[in-house]
Each structure stands twice: as C-alpha cells, then as structure tokens.
Enzyme design. Sequence first.
Site, PDB file in Angstrom:
ATOM      1  N   CYS A  16      -2.179  -1.142   7.559  1.00 18.12           N
ATOM      2  CA  CYS A  16      -1.274   0.013   7.557  1.00 18.12           C
ATOM      3  C   CYS A  16      -1.276   0.728   8.899  1.00 18.12           C
ATOM      4  O   CYS A  16      -0.307   1.404   9.247  1.00 18.12           O
ATOM      5  CB  CYS A  16      -1.675   0.977   6.441  1.00 18.12           C
ATOM      6  SG  CYS A  16      -1.307   0.340   4.788  1.00 18.12           S
ATOM      7  N   LEU A  62     -26.471   0.045 -24.752  1.00 15.01           N
ATOM      8  CA  LEU A  62     -26.229   1.402 -24.268  1.00 15.01           C
ATOM      9  C   LEU A  62     -27.536   2.094 -23.894  1.00 15.01           C
ATOM     10  O   LEU A  62     -27.632   2.747 -22.845  1.00 15.01           O
ATOM     11  CB  LEU A  62     -25.492   2.214 -25.341  1.00 15.01           C
ATOM     12  CG  LEU A  62     -24.026   1.845 -25.577  1.00 15.01           C
ATOM     13  CD1 LEU A  62     -23.551   2.377 -26.928  1.00 15.01           C
ATOM     14  CD2 LEU A  62     -23.141   2.397 -24.454  1.00 15.01           C
ATOM     15  N   GLU A  99       1.213   3.708   2.116  1.00 14.72           N
ATOM     16  CA  GLU A  99       1.938   4.012   3.349  1.00 14.72           C
ATOM     17  C   GLU A  99       3.224   3.206   3.455  1.00 14.72           C
ATOM     18  O   GLU A  99       4.265   3.714   3.900  1.00 14.72           O
ATOM     19  CB  GLU A  99       1.046   3.725   4.559  1.00 14.72           C
ATOM     20  CG  GLU A  99      -0.215   4.580   4.620  1.00 14.72           C
ATOM     21  CD  GLU A  99      -1.430   3.957   3.957  1.00 14.72           C
ATOM     22  OE1 GLU A  99      -2.552   4.194   4.425  1.00 14.72           O
ATOM     23  OE2 GLU A  99      -1.257   3.214   2.949  1.00 14.72           O
ATOM     24  N   ARG A 108      -4.349  -2.483 -27.156  1.00 15.00           N
ATOM     25  CA  ARG A 108      -3.186  -2.670 -28.031  1.00 15.00           C
ATOM     26  C   ARG A 108      -2.633  -1.358 -28.589  1.00 15.00           C
ATOM     27  O   ARG A 108      -1.479  -1.309 -29.028  1.00 15.00           O
ATOM     28  CB  ARG A 108      -3.525  -3.623 -29.174  1.00 15.00           C
ATOM     29  CG  ARG A 108      -4.674  -3.162 -30.048  1.00 15.00           C
ATOM     30  CD  ARG A 108      -5.227  -4.274 -30.924  1.00 15.00           C
ATOM     31  NE  ARG A 108      -6.361  -3.798 -31.728  1.00 15.00           N
ATOM     32  CZ  ARG A 108      -7.596  -3.706 -31.254  1.00 15.00           C
ATOM     33  NH1 ARG A 108      -7.857  -4.044 -29.996  1.00 15.00           N
ATOM     34  NH2 ARG A 108      -8.572  -3.268 -32.032  1.00 15.00           N
ATOM     35  N   ASP A 153     -19.025  -6.925 -34.977  1.00 15.98           N
ATOM     36  CA  ASP A 153     -17.769  -6.160 -34.971  1.00 15.98           C
ATOM     37  C   ASP A 153     -16.544  -7.039 -34.763  1.00 15.98           C
ATOM     38  O   ASP A 153     -15.437  -6.653 -35.132  1.00 15.98           O
ATOM     39  CB  ASP A 153     -17.802  -5.097 -33.872  1.00 15.98           C
ATOM     40  CG  ASP A 153     -18.780  -3.982 -34.180  1.00 15.98           C
ATOM     41  OD1 ASP A 153     -19.432  -4.044 -35.243  1.00 15.98           O
ATOM     42  OD2 ASP A 153     -18.904  -3.053 -33.357  1.00 15.98           O
ATOM     43  N   GLY A 196     -23.682  -2.799 -28.026  1.00 18.76           N
ATOM     44  CA  GLY A 196     -24.188  -1.907 -29.056  1.00 18.76           C
ATOM     45  C   GLY A 196     -25.238  -0.935 -28.591  1.00 18.76           C
ATOM     46  O   GLY A 196     -25.419  -0.690 -27.399  1.00 18.76           O
ATOM     47  N   THR A 246     -22.923  -6.994 -30.935  1.00 15.90           N
ATOM     48  CA  THR A 246     -21.657  -6.279 -31.150  1.00 15.90           C
ATOM     49  C   THR A 246     -20.505  -7.267 -31.275  1.00 15.90           C
ATOM     50  O   THR A 246     -19.629  -7.115 -32.129  1.00 15.90           O
ATOM     51  CB  THR A 246     -21.388  -5.293 -29.997  1.00 15.90           C
ATOM     52  OG1 THR A 246     -22.416  -4.308 -29.978  1.00 15.90           O
ATOM     53  CG2 THR A 246     -20.047  -4.603 -30.173  1.00 15.90           C
ATOM     54  N   LEU A 285     -11.244  -5.830 -27.892  1.00 13.70           N
ATOM     55  CA  LEU A 285     -11.468  -5.190 -26.590  1.00 13.70           C
ATOM     56  C   LEU A 285     -10.207  -5.181 -25.736  1.00 13.70           C
ATOM     57  O   LEU A 285     -10.226  -5.498 -24.542  1.00 13.70           O
ATOM     58  CB  LEU A 285     -12.621  -5.869 -25.834  1.00 13.70           C
ATOM     59  CG  LEU A 285     -13.970  -5.912 -26.559  1.00 13.70           C
ATOM     60  CD1 LEU A 285     -15.036  -6.524 -25.659  1.00 13.70           C
ATOM     61  CD2 LEU A 285     -14.405  -4.529 -27.030  1.00 13.70           C
ATOM     62  N   HIS A 288       0.828  -1.194   0.000  1.00 14.72           N
ATOM     63  CA  HIS A 288       0.000   0.000   0.000  1.00 14.72           C
ATOM     64  C   HIS A 288       0.868   1.251   0.000  1.00 14.72           C
ATOM     65  O   HIS A 288       2.089   1.201   0.199  1.00 14.72           O
ATOM     66  CB  HIS A 288      -0.931  -0.014   1.208  1.00 14.72           C
ATOM     67  CG  HIS A 288      -2.048  -0.992   1.088  1.00 14.72           C
ATOM     68  ND1 HIS A 288      -3.109  -1.050   1.971  1.00 14.72           N
ATOM     69  CD2 HIS A 288      -2.292  -1.974   0.170  1.00 14.72           C
ATOM     70  CE1 HIS A 288      -3.953  -2.003   1.614  1.00 14.72           C
ATOM     71  NE2 HIS A 288      -3.474  -2.579   0.532  1.00 14.72           N
TER      72      HIS A 288
END
Length: 360
Positions: free
Chosen positions: A102, A306, A66, A225, A218, A302, A214, A222, A64
């Site tokens: 911590c 949405l 700290e 790159r 498509d 798609g 989608t 995802l 962490h």
Amino acid sequence: MISDTSPRADRNESDPSEAFMCRCLHLAALGSGYTAPNPMVGAVLVHNGRIIGEGYHAHYGEAHAEVNCIQSVKAADRSLISSATLFVSLEPCCHQGKTPPCTDLILREKIPRVVIACRDPFPIVNGKGMEILQANGVHIEYPVLENQAKKLNRRFFTFHEKKRPYVILKWAESANRMIAGEKGKRIQISNPYSSRLVHKWRSEEAGILVGTNTALLDNPELTTRLWPGKNPLRIVIDKNLRLPDALKLFDGTEQTLLLNETTTLSAGKRKFLKLAPGSSDISSLLTTLHSIPVLSVLVEGGAKLLQSFIDEGIWDELIMITNTELQIPAGISSPVFHHAKLLCTETYGSDIVRYYVNVF
C-alpha cells in the site's frame, strides 16, 4: 467478541483528526470475521475537511483498505487526491503479499499526508511502512486513537506479539453451575436468544475448538447456521483418532482439523495435524495453531479442556451464559476461574451473559 464491531473512541469531538480516525475504526469493524489472519483496517481520504473516499479491508486476500478507499473516489474528485490527507487505522503495508504494498499506492497517488492510528506489529512491516513514506516526503502523523485501534485488532496484536492465537473461553451453565448432565449428557442450557448470539460469536473468530469427549457426547456442528456469518475452522483434539466418521463434524460441509499424535494426512475437508509427542499442554497446542495460522480461537468445551486453559492462565476473554431458571441436579460442574475482570453483563430472557477479561 467484546465491543468488536462498535469501537467507541474516547475522543475530543472538536479534533478533526480523531473524528476521521474514528470513522476509520468503524469502517474497519465491518470486516469482522472475514479478514483473518489479516487485521481489520479502515481508511478515509479527506480534502479540506470533506471525505472524498473511504474503504475497508473486507476479505482476506482481497484489496486492502487503502486501495478500496482510493478506488472509491469519484471522477470529479480524482484531481484532489494529490492534496488530500489519508487516514488509516493501521500502518500501511510495505511488502508484497497477496496484494501489492500500500505504500507504493500512496506514493504513486502523491498523497502528501498520512495519519495513522498505530503501528503494524507484523515484523515485515512494524514501522517500515512509515519509514518508507517519510523517506519519500510524505508527512506522517502518528499515533491517533492508538488504544482504540489496538483494541479493535487485539486478536492480530496478540497473534504477533505473544505468538499464539487470541483465546476466548465460552460455556453455558445452569443456575447451580452445571454445564452438562450425568456422565456428560448433553442438556440444552442456553435459550434461543443467547444460542443465536453464540453463533454470532463463532462468526467473528478464525477457529472453534472442542475436546474429544465434547465431540462424542454433544455431536456438535460448530457452524454459524443461526447467524449470517462465516463458519470458523472446526478444530478437534482427537489424540488417538477415535472419533467416528458419523459425527456432524465430518459431514464435509466445512473444514475440520483434527489435532492428533498419529498422522498429518488429509482427506477432503478433514485435515489431520500431528502434535509433537508430549505436547498436550495448552501452550504447545496454541503454538501449533499459531503455525497454521489461526488468528483467534473460541474454546467451547468441554469442562476439562476449558479448565486446562484457565489453570495455565492462557486465555484473553471469557464468556459465561447462565440460565437462571434451569437446575441440573447432578452432572458436570462448570470450570472454576480466577484472575478475571467482569466487563459487563447482558440479559436475554432467562439467560444472563457475563463477559470477562483475563487480568493475570
């Protein structure tokens, strides 16, 4: 997504506590995209106005802020720790997780004063870290730059306070508000500049979500790159498991989670999570993702998926890329949204990027 890595504090420049806390926030932002489901946290150790150590939480499961801060103190300054002030952008943890508490470290190092930006909303902590330190004689100053700290970790706060992932909706549209061609045919809408920006956004989120159509039409990867960052968890809604193995989503390079109504079995990097019968609504879907846990999700399509988020009013940010030079004569129209506040716009050649937040 919005101002994630540049927390600009509205602060009094003459206030040293706010100045040091602002440094904590900038350090914390360096962990963007790598700490989920943990928050981004920065810490600074100060002695008589001089920073003698600083650090941030760099990766989930690792030390962490700290710990990294105290370990950064040079040998010549080690004797100053017990008379220094620790500034930290989130309440120190007080439980054993992947790393020790911590609060134990702070007490062991005999740090007399701790300045905290905001409470940790995680129920196991949420005020208990401060209570433990105070009970052991540590002077606590709280809150300092609380709003800025909460904004930086809005994903973490949403996850614990609303019990769902932080939701970011994103799409690219033509000048006449189309997001795809006829019958959903894929058309490259965003230009190379904004396409690279999309990959940066992906690197900042825990998961990326698309619907069945989608994935089919498509055939997206995802991934990030086009940007040097961590790939998000690929999440696909495939209720009847009809997606073919040949899709890029199943190339075995990254984990892909299929939300379905049939099985919870897993094979390699393809994970299956069974949704409860009739739980196709967005709220139930997000409850499922919360249980994994997925801290934040970027929804890339798609149009029907949405629009479902928009219609249910369950979203936090919306990013819309408009190619001002592209017309698509016939196709699928962009989602229709409301209850949105425009925060800012950016221009990348022919593309205009608009950032909104939900004010519902």
